[in-house]
Design a protein around this motif. Structure first.
Motif, PDB file in Angstrom:
ATOM      1  N   VAL A 109      38.403  85.849 -18.170  1.00  0.00           N
ATOM      2  CA  VAL A 109      39.313  84.972 -18.904  1.00  0.00           C
ATOM      3  C   VAL A 109      39.886  85.664 -20.135  1.00  0.00           C
ATOM      4  N   GLU A 110      39.403  86.848 -20.430  1.00  0.00           N
ATOM      5  CA  GLU A 110      39.985  87.656 -21.488  1.00  0.00           C
ATOM      6  C   GLU A 110      40.898  88.710 -20.861  1.00  0.00           C
ATOM      7  N   PRO A 111      41.917  89.203 -21.574  1.00  0.00           N
ATOM      8  CA  PRO A 111      42.172  88.954 -22.989  1.00  0.00           C
ATOM      9  C   PRO A 111      43.056  87.725 -23.217  1.00  0.00           C
ATOM     10  N   GLY A 112      42.647  86.883 -24.148  1.00  0.00           N
ATOM     11  CA  GLY A 112      43.489  85.786 -24.605  1.00  0.00           C
ATOM     12  C   GLY A 112      43.416  84.489 -23.841  1.00  0.00           C
ATOM     13  N   GLY A 113      42.818  84.483 -22.654  1.00  0.00           N
ATOM     14  CA  GLY A 113      42.816  83.270 -21.853  1.00  0.00           C
ATOM     15  C   GLY A 113      42.067  82.112 -22.479  1.00  0.00           C
ATOM     16  N   VAL A 114      40.931  82.416 -23.098  1.00  0.00           N
ATOM     17  CA  VAL A 114      40.129  81.330 -23.667  1.00  0.00           C
ATOM     18  C   VAL A 114      40.873  80.606 -24.785  1.00  0.00           C
ATOM     19  N   ALA A 115      41.742  81.312 -25.500  1.00  0.00           N
ATOM     20  CA  ALA A 115      42.510  80.665 -26.567  1.00  0.00           C
ATOM     21  C   ALA A 115      43.384  79.559 -26.001  1.00  0.00           C
ATOM     22  N   ILE A 116      43.914  79.789 -24.808  1.00  0.00           N
ATOM     23  CA  ILE A 116      44.746  78.773 -24.155  1.00  0.00           C
ATOM     24  C   ILE A 116      43.872  77.668 -23.574  1.00  0.00           C
ATOM     25  N   PHE A 117      42.750  78.041 -22.963  1.00  0.00           N
ATOM     26  CA  PHE A 117      41.849  77.037 -22.387  1.00  0.00           C
ATOM     27  C   PHE A 117      41.372  76.046 -23.446  1.00  0.00           C
ATOM     28  N   TYR A 118      40.886  76.582 -24.571  1.00  0.00           N
ATOM     29  CA  TYR A 118      40.229  75.748 -25.569  1.00  0.00           C
ATOM     30  C   TYR A 118      41.169  74.733 -26.217  1.00  0.00           C
ATOM     31  N   THR A 119      42.453  75.078 -26.323  1.00  0.00           N
ATOM     32  CA  THR A 119      43.391  74.152 -26.973  1.00  0.00           C
ATOM     33  C   THR A 119      43.662  72.910 -26.133  1.00  0.00           C
ATOM     34  N   LYS A 120      43.194  72.893 -24.905  1.00  0.00           N
ATOM     35  CA  LYS A 120      43.434  71.745 -24.032  1.00  0.00           C
ATOM     36  C   LYS A 120      42.376  70.658 -24.213  1.00  0.00           C
ATOM     37  N   PHE A 121      41.517  70.819 -25.218  1.00  0.00           N
ATOM     38  CA  PHE A 121      40.475  69.828 -25.491  1.00  0.00           C
ATOM     39  C   PHE A 121      40.621  69.290 -26.912  1.00  0.00           C
ATOM     40  N   PRO A 122      40.319  67.997 -27.127  1.00  0.00           N
ATOM     41  CA  PRO A 122      40.436  67.403 -28.459  1.00  0.00           C
ATOM     42  C   PRO A 122      39.529  68.102 -29.460  1.00  0.00           C
ATOM     43  N   ILE A 123      40.030  68.346 -30.662  1.00  0.00           N
ATOM     44  CA  ILE A 123      39.363  69.235 -31.604  1.00  0.00           C
ATOM     45  C   ILE A 123      37.982  68.754 -32.030  1.00  0.00           C
ATOM     46  N   LEU A 124      37.786  67.447 -32.165  1.00  0.00           N
ATOM     47  CA  LEU A 124      36.479  66.946 -32.602  1.00  0.00           C
ATOM     48  C   LEU A 124      35.496  66.773 -31.447  1.00  0.00           C
ATOM     49  N   LYS A 125      35.920  67.132 -30.241  1.00  0.00           N
ATOM     50  CA  LYS A 125      35.023  67.161 -29.084  1.00  0.00           C
ATOM     51  C   LYS A 125      35.043  68.542 -28.429  1.00  0.00           C
ATOM     52  N   ARG A 126      35.744  69.466 -29.054  1.00  0.00           N
ATOM     53  CA  ARG A 126      36.008  70.770 -28.451  1.00  0.00           C
ATOM     54  C   ARG A 126      34.755  71.616 -28.308  1.00  0.00           C
ATOM     55  N   PHE A 127      33.893  71.610 -29.331  1.00  0.00           N
ATOM     56  CA  PHE A 127      32.682  72.431 -29.280  1.00  0.00           C
ATOM     57  C   PHE A 127      31.790  71.981 -28.133  1.00  0.00           C
TER      58      PHE A 127
END
Length: 431
Positions: free
Chosen positions: A347-365
């Motif tokens: 998923v690298e390089p850079g893929g995880v940055a796109i994946f993670y933004t698809k989740f709400p920030i206060l439930k992202r972790f």
């Protein structure tokens, strides 16, 4: 040309990269030293030693879902920084216990039990480490700088693996006690804990928390329930596909460092020292390839790089059984490993940055932590307990039973996120 990086971002990526390096150094130190110490904790005379030694290896991944639940809540409640500091301390303690742990000869079955627990603690710590570091940078930067910064942290994990095999090889070369390696790991983890006290909380997370507090100015429960920060659900399809995508890198690493090491020892008769030297060369190649990927992610969209590598990886998958069956020396296997590493399904390089933004920030972790944990637990357990029996029964082509479905699932997941990203590219990240 390097992207425009602020002084605060430089400080953050430096501290996070150092910490990730230290965490993965400690995590992979056991994996590389296992060729030397497995016989001490899982002697051949010990019933089911192969099964239990594999369980100890996999425990670093099997316990991760527990860590995802606990530290996912901590990360989304107390913050990214708090989780990183806690887990770095956990890594130091687990390394210290392994360093002083008596072997099977002295305390019997208690030795492998304690060792397995320590490996589980290391797995939990490394899960939170990499997820926390990526989220911290994700929430402190914007694309395309975001892709590059997050990749730097991932590259530091690669360098940590390389340093671990390098130290293991040096210990074997100098005929030193294996305990020295783990004591060094303790020092490394303590340094990481102290260094990261200078981190400030991620800006996007802090802002989201402040907005949540504004909803709570009226203590009415009805007002709180209207907060979009809490009401937005985690997309189950995105969670599933991120898990499928994250399984592939773990499977690739298992083939590179675990299955291949066992093949070198059992089929070509290499000693543990020779296997460690072999893996040191491979690790150096992995570090150098990361420099190239870091350059490419500044020039091309991450998905273009990921898909290109994935297509070429399929060629390596089909060639692997034939190369291994005709291997007369470690050189041919090293070439195969190098190609598998250069064209890895990752998923690298850079893929995880796109994946993670698809989740709400206060439930992202919680979301990314559980996905990362489940992917590691499933893929490493599947490979450790099934790949060797499959190749023993079906021949070397038996590895296709695992590698090809993992490759297919990875590409389905990538195309899912590419389609999702195309729809939301001009919108703000999900909050």
């Amino acid at each position: 040309m390097l992207p425009n990086i602020s002084p605060q971002q430089k400080t953050a990526v430096t501290l996070l990269s150092i910490g990730t390096f230290l965490e993965f150094f400690d995590l992979w130190l056991y994996l590389h030293m296992s060729v030397k110490i497995n016989d001490l904790f899982f002697p051949p005379s010990f019933k089911h030693s192969w099964l239990l030694s594999n369980f100890a290896l996999c425990s670093a991944f099997l316990f991760r879902p527990i860590g995802a639940i606990i530290f996912g809540w901590i990360g989304d409640t107390l913050g990214r920084k708090a989780t990183i500091l806690i887990t770095t301390s956990m890594m130091a303690m687990s390394c210290a216990v392994i360093a002083i742990l008596p072997t099977y000869e002295y305390i019997g079955v208690l030795a492998p039990i304690i060792l397995t627990i320590c490996r589980g603690v290391q797995g939990i710590a490394s899960l939170v480490e990499v997820a926390g570091a990526r989220l911290y940078l994700l929430e402190s930067s914007k694309p395309p700088t975001q892709f590059f910064l997050i990749f730097l942290v991932s590259a530091s994990a690669t360098f940590g693996r390389f340093a671990a095999v390098g130290l293991a090889s040096l210990i074997e070369l100098l005929d030193l006690s294996w305990r020295i390696a783990f004591m060094f790991g303790v020092v490394v983890a303590i340094v990481g804990t102290v260094a990261r006290r200078a981190l400030k909380e991620a800006s996007n997370f802090s802002n989201a928390r402040k907005r949540l507090i504004s909803y709570m100015s009226d203590s009415s429960k009805k007002v709180l329930e209207k907060s979009p920060l809490l009401r937005r659900p985690i997309n189950k399809s995105s969670l599933l596909f991120m898990t499928l995508a994250s399984m592939a890198p773990n499977t690739c690493l298992f083939f590179l460092y675990n299955y291949s090491a066992d093949f070198l020892r059992s089929k070509l008769g290499l000693t543990p020292a020779e296997v460690l030297n072999h893996n040191s060369i491979l690790g150096l190649g992995e570090v150098l390839s990361d420099f190239a990927l870091g350059y490419l992610v500044l020039k091309f969209h991450p998905f273009r790089i990921i898909i290109t590598r994935s297509v070429l990886h399929l060629v390596v998958i089909f060639a692997a059984p034939f190369v291994l069956s005709n291997a007369q020396s470690p050189v041919s296997i090293l070439i195969l490993q190098t190609l598998a590493m250069l064209f890895a399904v990752d998923v690298e390089p850079g893929g995880v940055a796109i994946f993670y933004t698809k989740f709400p920030i206060l439930k992202r972790f919680r979301a990314v932590g559980m996905s990362f944990a489940m992917a590691g637990a499933i893929s490493y357990t599947l490979c450790a307990f099934c790949m060797k029996p499959l190749t023993d029964r079906l021949g070397l082509c038996g590895m296709w039973v695992i590698l090809i479905p993992v490759w297919i699932n990875f590409n389905i997941a990538i195309f899912y996120f590419a389609k999702l990203d195309k729809k939301t590219r001009n919108n703000e990240d999900i909050m």
